[in-house]
Design an enzyme around this catalytic site. Sequence first.
Site, PDB file in Angstrom:
ATOM      1  N   ARG A 225       0.859  -1.182   0.000  1.00 24.78           N
ATOM      2  CA  ARG A 225       0.000   0.000   0.000  1.00 24.78           C
ATOM      3  C   ARG A 225       0.897   1.234   0.000  1.00 24.78           C
ATOM      4  O   ARG A 225       1.986   1.222   0.610  1.00 24.78           O
ATOM      5  CB  ARG A 225      -0.902   0.034   1.243  1.00 24.78           C
ATOM      6  CG  ARG A 225      -2.091  -0.903   1.174  1.00 24.78           C
ATOM      7  CD  ARG A 225      -3.167  -0.419   0.183  1.00 24.78           C
ATOM      8  NE  ARG A 225      -4.328  -1.298   0.164  1.00 24.78           N
ATOM      9  CZ  ARG A 225      -4.518  -2.292  -0.704  1.00 24.78           C
ATOM     10  NH1 ARG A 225      -3.635  -2.550  -1.642  1.00 24.78           N
ATOM     11  NH2 ARG A 225      -5.625  -3.022  -0.652  1.00 24.78           N
ATOM     12  N   HIS A 273      -1.493   0.720  -9.545  1.00 23.86           N
ATOM     13  CA  HIS A 273      -2.229  -0.203  -8.677  1.00 23.86           C
ATOM     14  C   HIS A 273      -2.813  -1.357  -9.499  1.00 23.86           C
ATOM     15  O   HIS A 273      -4.024  -1.596  -9.501  1.00 23.86           O
ATOM     16  CB  HIS A 273      -3.337   0.514  -7.895  1.00 23.86           C
ATOM     17  CG  HIS A 273      -3.772  -0.275  -6.674  1.00 23.86           C
ATOM     18  ND1 HIS A 273      -4.156   0.296  -5.494  1.00 23.86           N
ATOM     19  CD2 HIS A 273      -3.849  -1.627  -6.459  1.00 23.86           C
ATOM     20  CE1 HIS A 273      -4.491  -0.633  -4.610  1.00 23.86           C
ATOM     21  NE2 HIS A 273      -4.298  -1.826  -5.186  1.00 23.86           N
TER      22      HIS A 273
HETATM   23  P1  NDP Z   1      -2.117 -11.528   4.746  1.00 23.22           P
HETATM   24  O1  NDP Z   1      -3.013 -10.991   5.798  1.00 23.22           O
HETATM   25  O2  NDP Z   1      -2.284 -12.930   4.282  1.00 23.22           O
HETATM   26  O3  NDP Z   1      -0.590 -11.387   5.220  1.00 23.22           O
HETATM   27  C1  NDP Z   1      -0.132 -10.276   5.899  1.00 23.22           C
HETATM   28  C2  NDP Z   1       1.279 -10.537   6.418  1.00 23.22           C
HETATM   29  O4  NDP Z   1       1.766  -9.323   6.994  1.00 23.22           O
HETATM   30  C3  NDP Z   1       1.321 -11.593   7.498  1.00 23.22           C
HETATM   31  O5  NDP Z   1       2.471 -12.386   7.355  1.00 23.22           O
HETATM   32  C4  NDP Z   1       1.419 -10.769   8.792  1.00 23.22           C
HETATM   33  O6  NDP Z   1       2.100 -11.410   9.846  1.00 23.22           O
HETATM   34  C5  NDP Z   1       2.242  -9.595   8.299  1.00 23.22           C
HETATM   35  N1  NDP Z   1       2.047  -8.434   9.181  1.00 23.22           N
HETATM   36  C6  NDP Z   1       0.930  -7.730   9.400  1.00 23.22           C
HETATM   37  N2  NDP Z   1       1.147  -6.761  10.306  1.00 23.22           N
HETATM   38  C7  NDP Z   1       2.454  -6.861  10.652  1.00 23.22           C
HETATM   39  C8  NDP Z   1       3.292  -6.156  11.541  1.00 23.22           C
HETATM   40  N3  NDP Z   1       2.838  -5.133  12.284  1.00 23.22           N
HETATM   41  N4  NDP Z   1       4.577  -6.543  11.645  1.00 23.22           N
HETATM   42  C9  NDP Z   1       5.055  -7.569  10.931  1.00 23.22           C
HETATM   43  N5  NDP Z   1       4.316  -8.292  10.052  1.00 23.22           N
HETATM   44  C10 NDP Z   1       3.036  -7.930   9.923  1.00 23.22           C
HETATM   45  O7  NDP Z   1      -2.217 -10.507   3.509  1.00 23.22           O
HETATM   46  P2  NDP Z   1      -2.039 -10.834   1.957  1.00 23.22           P
HETATM   47  O8  NDP Z   1      -0.737 -11.510   1.756  1.00 23.22           O
HETATM   48  O9  NDP Z   1      -3.234 -11.500   1.423  1.00 23.22           O
HETATM   49  O10 NDP Z   1      -2.005  -9.338   1.341  1.00 23.22           O
HETATM   50  C11 NDP Z   1      -1.033  -8.405   1.732  1.00 23.22           C
HETATM   51  C12 NDP Z   1      -1.353  -7.029   1.171  1.00 23.22           C
HETATM   52  O11 NDP Z   1      -1.064  -6.957  -0.230  1.00 23.22           O
HETATM   53  C13 NDP Z   1      -2.816  -6.584   1.228  1.00 23.22           C
HETATM   54  O12 NDP Z   1      -3.191  -6.181   2.530  1.00 23.22           O
HETATM   55  C14 NDP Z   1      -2.818  -5.424   0.245  1.00 23.22           C
HETATM   56  O13 NDP Z   1      -2.450  -4.233   0.907  1.00 23.22           O
HETATM   57  C15 NDP Z   1      -1.727  -5.802  -0.753  1.00 23.22           C
HETATM   58  N6  NDP Z   1      -2.288  -6.119  -2.081  1.00 23.22           N
HETATM   59  C16 NDP Z   1      -1.967  -5.300  -3.140  1.00 23.22           C
HETATM   60  C17 NDP Z   1      -2.433  -5.568  -4.397  1.00 23.22           C
HETATM   61  C18 NDP Z   1      -2.021  -4.727  -5.557  1.00 23.22           C
HETATM   62  O14 NDP Z   1      -2.500  -4.929  -6.673  1.00 23.22           O
HETATM   63  N7  NDP Z   1      -1.109  -3.804  -5.387  1.00 23.22           N
HETATM   64  C19 NDP Z   1      -3.317  -6.722  -4.671  1.00 23.22           C
HETATM   65  C20 NDP Z   1      -3.582  -7.522  -3.490  1.00 23.22           C
HETATM   66  C21 NDP Z   1      -3.086  -7.217  -2.264  1.00 23.22           C
HETATM   67  P3  NDP Z   1       1.421 -12.628  10.685  1.00 23.22           P
HETATM   68  O15 NDP Z   1       1.186 -13.723   9.678  1.00 23.22           O
HETATM   69  O16 NDP Z   1       2.442 -13.002  11.674  1.00 23.22           O
HETATM   70  O17 NDP Z   1       0.146 -12.098  11.256  1.00 23.22           O
HETATM   71  C1  OXD Z   2      -6.217  -5.787  -3.047  1.00 20.30           C
HETATM   72  C2  OXD Z   2      -5.779  -4.822  -4.027  1.00 20.30           C
HETATM   73  O1  OXD Z   2      -6.071  -5.521  -1.865  1.00 20.30           O
HETATM   74  O2  OXD Z   2      -6.180  -4.962  -5.193  1.00 20.30           O
HETATM   75  O3  OXD Z   2      -6.712  -6.857  -3.431  1.00 20.30           O
HETATM   76  O4  OXD Z   2      -5.006  -3.916  -3.734  1.00 20.30           O
END
Ligand code: NDP
Ligand code: OXD
Length: 310
Positions: A225, A273
């Site tokens: 993000r 994006h």
């Molecule tokens: P998940 O919820 O599956 O994974 C999030 C990861 O981040 C987990 O490993 C979690 O740790 C870690 N995390 C969260 N908070 C912290 C913190 N404070 N410190 C350390 N680690 C942290 O999310 P996804 O993998 O499904 O998606 C990730 C992000 O990708 C989405 O939230 C979105 O913002 C972005 N995205 C962007 C897209 C684009 O087109 N640009 C498309 C899709 C997604 P733990 O497992 O230990 O809780």
């Molecule tokens: C998502 C994105 O969060 O598209 O899926 O950014």
Amino acid sequence: MPAVLFNATFFDPALWVDALKGADPALELRVWPEVGNRAEIDVVLGWGQPRNSDKTYPNLKLIQALGAGVDHIMRDPARPPEVPVARLIDRALTTGMSEYVLLAVLRYHRQLPLFEAAQAKAEWLDLAAPDTTKARVGILGLGALGTDAALKLSALGFPVAGWSRTPKAVPGIESFHGADGLPRFLARTQFLVCLLPLTPDTRGIINATTLSQLPAGAYVINPGRGGHVVDEDLLAALDSGHIAHATLDVFNREPLPTEHPYWRHPKVTVTPHSASVTVPESAAPQIVENIRRVREGLAPHNLVDPARGY
Ligand code: NDP
Ligand code: OXD
């Protein structure tokens, strides 16, 4: 009769109506602003919906995000806090993201920008062969998306580490976690990929301090993000040469304003994006399943924890 409201300004409703009706022809589906009787709405499908729009649906059972990230939904002051929020974990979304990450890492690793610049001058550029075993990738966020990208990069021979809130045991992937683990993770990372959710804890995580903890000449790839990056700090690190180049898909303001320095910066690649966009046909079955579950009084899959914000 219960009805589902599609209220996601980011997406073309026609594609979603086709896909959702394909998955459940009996679904009563309404598209904002044709809400009808508000008491009939029990599920809202959201992504980038207008904030503060009136969302008082007295029988709401679920807010279903049409993407992986839910930051926009969680920080909406009009969100009823008692209603569960679910997000997508989807094969096509995951594959698309891993493709984006691999594309960016390989582009840097194989020095494509240098060859492109040389071609523009008709210059035959001799460069030393890159050593994959020394090209250390670090992924912030080892969740659904980070883990898939990590495993695919590892399968290509890259040494990969992940940083998460809790420790992980992913075969072949070095795990760092928590605030204590972050400096060590950054110090060993040449290609930094951000796949964190945006929460109060992760906002601004790519800043002057963390960038300075990366080795000189590191690369930054952010499809997480825009709010993860302190833009002035990244620009300063690029201008000083400490960061070699950045690939950015998400921004503090979207669409990225035309006057923003990222657009014309020689060390920045901008994508709009589009790292991975939800494919309606792929995601529709799990959405229909979640609608069925909440109507039967069951918890939806891929529930968001409101305390963690993801
Ligand atoms: P998940 O919820 O599956 O994974 C999030 C990861 O981040 C987990 O490993 C979690 O740790 C870690 N995390 C969260 N908070 C912290 C913190 N404070 N410190 C350390 N680690 C942290 O999310 P996804 O993998 O499904 O998606 C990730 C992000 O990708 C989405 O939230 C979105 O913002 C972005 N995205 C962007 C897209 C684009 O087109 N640009 C498309 C899709 C997604 P733990 O497992 O230990 O809780
Ligand atoms: C998502 C994105 O969060 O598209 O899926 O950014």
